[in-house]
Design an enzyme around this catalytic site. Structure first.
Site, PDB file in Angstrom:
ATOM      1  CG  ASP A  11      44.849  39.650  35.359  1.00  9.80           C
ATOM      2  OD1 ASP A  11      43.780  39.017  35.485  1.00  9.80           O
ATOM      3  OD2 ASP A  11      45.652  39.785  36.297  1.00  9.80           O
ATOM      4  CG  ASP A  13      41.622  40.491  40.716  1.00  8.59           C
ATOM      5  OD1 ASP A  13      41.224  40.445  41.886  1.00  8.59           O
ATOM      6  OD2 ASP A  13      40.844  40.424  39.736  1.00  8.59           O
TER       7      ASP A  13
END
Length: 211
Positions: A11, A13
């Site tokens: 991922d 963020d």
């Protein structure tokens, strides 16, 4: 395309980087508190990700495109990220990032941090400012899982040789289809579903787990 030994997909963020980019953009609109609360709820899985993202992007309407440069200046790479990507490459692996965040930031950040391929949402722009809409299909949990599987197939990597690393509820599907799903800086539901929980906040802790 040359086959890879394995694939690591992160991922963006709060995983690849320490920030939530949408919150930095919301700062530019003076609406960080409301967007931050909505982001937290989405990451905990309390609301549908796509619905939540559309409402949060709507709060960015009117932010000038010049804000992207200011946001880029505030991005903090997660400790250990460069060590991790270097270790993956040394071992013949490929690093991917699939994000519910935005290409407008990731296109600069990802290559600098050693990421080989990435996929994210795009923000619609009109007259030099954000329109408050997402441009194109939303990268949600299902899209994250599909991206991992698609990249693995392209690279000739079997499912058992894939690693997914994430923190929020929209990473659960990606972690479920990977050979190894790692919760990093993660919400309780993600820690509960993960193969392993990595901490403290240092991505170099993943290196001993690489094939």
């Amino acid at each position: 395309m040359t086959a890879a030994r394995f694939l690591v997909v992160l991922d963006a963020d709060s995983t690849l980087i320490r920030n939530e980019v949408i919150e930095l953009l919301a700062d530019e609109a003076g609406r960080r508190d409301e967007v931050q609360a909505a982001t937290e709820a989405a990451m905990r899985g309390e609301v549908d990700f796509s619905t939540s993202l559309r409402s949060r992007v709507a709060a960015l309407r009117g932010v000038p495109v010049e804000a992207f440069a200011r946001v880029l200046g505030r991005i903090e790479p997660t400790p250990g990220v460069r060590e991790l990507t270097a270790a993956v490459h040394e071992r013949g692996g490929v690093v991917g990032v699939v994000s519910g965040g935005f290409h407008e930031i990731l296109d600069s950040v990802a290559p600098e941090l050693g990421v080989d391929r990435w996929r994210a949402n795009r923000l619609q722009v009109a007259d030099g400012a954000l329109s408050g809409d997402v441009d194109g299909p939303i990268v949600d949990g299902a899209a994250k899982a599909a991206s991992l599987q698609e990249w693995a197939a392209e690279l000739g990597v079997p499912a058992h040789a894939t690693i997914a690393i994430g923190d929020g509820a929209n990473d659960l599907a990606m972690m479920a289809v990977a050979g190894l799903g790692l919760a990093f800086n993660a919400k309780p539901a993600v820690r509960a579903a993960a193969s392993l929980v990595i901490g403290p906040q240092d991505l170099s802790q993943v290196i001993p787990l690489l094939p």
